[in-house]
Design an enzyme around this catalytic site. Structure first.
Site, mmCIF file in Angstrom:
data_model
loop_
_atom_site.group_PDB
_atom_site.id
_atom_site.type_symbol
_atom_site.label_atom_id
_atom_site.label_comp_id
_atom_site.label_asym_id
_atom_site.label_seq_id
_atom_site.Cartn_x
_atom_site.Cartn_y
_atom_site.Cartn_z
ATOM 1 C CG ASP A 1 -8.699 43.476 23.063
ATOM 2 O OD1 ASP A 1 -8.293 43.337 21.896
ATOM 3 O OD2 ASP A 1 -8.140 42.977 24.045
ATOM 4 C CG HIS B 1 -8.699 38.954 13.397
ATOM 5 N ND1 HIS B 1 -9.104 37.784 13.995
ATOM 6 C CD2 HIS B 1 -8.593 38.679 12.074
ATOM 7 C CE1 HIS B 1 -9.231 36.838 13.078
ATOM 8 N NE2 HIS B 1 -8.922 37.346 11.903
#
Length: 464
Positions: A369, A157
């Site tokens: 991110d 993730h």
């Protein structure tokens, strides 16, 4: 149909009324309810002494929650230590913040082995195991060493770093060997996938076969596995509906009243050094300095719930942001206007949906991110007849899908300020065109699509 066994660092609350808070929880629950299975992981509780011997099990229909409490030492070495003070900064390219310690690495391995010991007896031969995130990279290899031959997949993730960055970790080769114990390894973007493939090619002398669908067949460490990008998404239709009702909620009305007709820029991020919050505050300051027509006409609301509050780097970022917001407000504030509203607290999904719909600009500028679902949530919550504008970092995975946003380099403070100016003056027609294009993407590739794509790929991955 095979059962699905989901393994994650944290297991969502068993109270189903609370589970919709996270996109991963929504996806995992839908998959587990479809196939039946187990959701296994840490309970979130830290106990004095040793970690819990046996998992605490709760059955809800065909779904079993199995959770374990961690002892203080395991929590400090596995979670606060190697996971969050070594792997997290490494995977987010913050090399100056990395702490390398054999003690925490051993704790990380020990806890992964401990988790595997407790899950192995619960597995059936035809189960599919889906492991999530950087906390649990060694988990698959630990299960393999215990004789478990089930089909296993892993999804990361966070971003995956370039080989030159990953090699800063003394045991980087061991970490990648552990990753290759899975049958399917998933990443958010093709960039992350390419970084992994380059490591296999140049650091292990393994083989990488690129396929027409963008996936890659990997042969390394005497294993054959599939690697592919699966960009995680949101429950788009649910958020659209939620935002419509939240627009009339008490919290949203209070926010609108407090603005007294002013425009609103919003940022929502966990308080973390990867999110680029100091640079974001500076960009807003630059906007007010360079485009003074916005003084007393635009407010910036930054919601930043604290996290990992006992880690020194997080204490430092919180102090820095408090000082920055105080200085900027001191420079520009009027008796009836405070430029920055900086809140160290969390809000529920419904409240945030109303805030997103109210905001004229969504400011999402992480320094690095994996995906950043706030960007997608902001877009989904907009009024299609009068949508706001998304200003999005080029270093967020979401920028690969939401190209109609205003894409910025978060390190370029003046450039972000210029993008904010462009967003604030953008004509309605252009805003509607950009929003409609992004919504087509979000409706076609929602959280259900992500879940089904991954599980389908896992059933087809090389096995045995």
């Amino acid at each position: 149909m095979s059962r699905l066994v989901v393994v994650s660092n944290r297991v969502a609350p068993i109270d189903e009324g609370k589970q919709a808070a996270g996109g991963l929880a929504v996806a995992v629950l839908a998959a587990l309810k479809k196939t039946g299975g187990i959701w296994f992981g840490w309970s979130g509780n830290v106990v004095e002494g040793e970690s819990q011997d046996e998992p605490r099990r709760t059955d809800v229909g065909r779904l079993t929650y199995a959770t374990l409490d961690l002892g203080r030492r395991d929590f400090e070495e596995y979670y606060n230590g190697f996971a969050n003070q070594t792997l997290w900064p490494l995977f987010h390219y913050r090399l100056g913040l990395i702490e390398v310690s054999r003690r925490t690495r051993e704790g990380y391995k020990r806890v992964n082995g401990y988790f595997a010991d407790r899950l192995a007896p619960l597995l059936r031969p035809d189960d599919m195991v889906w492991v999530h995130d950087y906390h649990l990279i060694p988990f698959g290899e630990e299960l393999r060493q215990k004789g478990c031959q089930q089909r296993m997949g892993f999804f990361l993730h966070t971003p995956f770093p370039a080989p030159e960055v990953l090699s800063v970790l003394p045991n980087h080769r061991e970490l990648i060997r552990e990753l290759c114990a899975y049958d399917l390894v998933g990443f958010h973007t093709q960039v992350d996938l390419r970084c992994f493939a380059n490591y296999i090619r140049f650091e292990t002398n393994g083989e990488v076969e690129e396929r027409a669908d963008g996936s890659m067949l990997i042969r390394a460490f005497d294993r054959t596995l599939l690697a592919r990008a699966f960009p995680i998404s949101i429950d788009t239709a649910n958020l659209e509906s939620l935002a419509q009702t939240a627009a009339r909620s008490r919290h949203t009305e209070r926010l609108k009243e407090s603005l007294v007709g002013r425009r609103l820029i919003i940022g929502v991020d966990r308080l973390d050094y990867s999110k680029g919050l100091p640079q974001r505050f500076q960009a807003f300051e630059q906007l007010l300095a360079s485009y003074q027509e916005h003084c007393n006409r635009v407010s910036f609301l930054q919601v930043a719930p604290p996290s990992r509050e006992d880690v020194p780097e997080y204490i430092a970022i919180r102090r820095e942001l408090s000082e920055l917001s105080g200085r900027i407000n001191g420079r520009f504030a009027e008796f009836d206007w405070v430029p920055i509203r900086y809140l160290n607290k969390s809000f529920g999904r419904r409240v945030l949906a109303g805030f997103y719909r109210t905001a004229n600009v969504g400011l999402v500028t992480p320094l690095r991110d994996g995906m950043n679902l706030v960007a997608k949530e902001y877009v989904a919550c907009q009024d299609p007849d009068d949508p706001g504008v998304l200003v999005l970092s080029c270093f967020a995975g979401a920028a690969r899908e939401l190209g109609e946003a205003l894409i910025v380099n978060p390190f370029d403070v003046e450039g972000v300020a210029d993008a904010l100016q462009r967003a604030l003056i953008m004509p309605q027609g252009e805003r509607k065109e950009r929003h409609a294009a992004m919504m087509r993407t979000l409706r076609a590739h929602d959280i259900g699509w992500w879940r089904e794509s991954y599980v389908d790929a896992l059933t087809r991955a090389p096995y045995g």
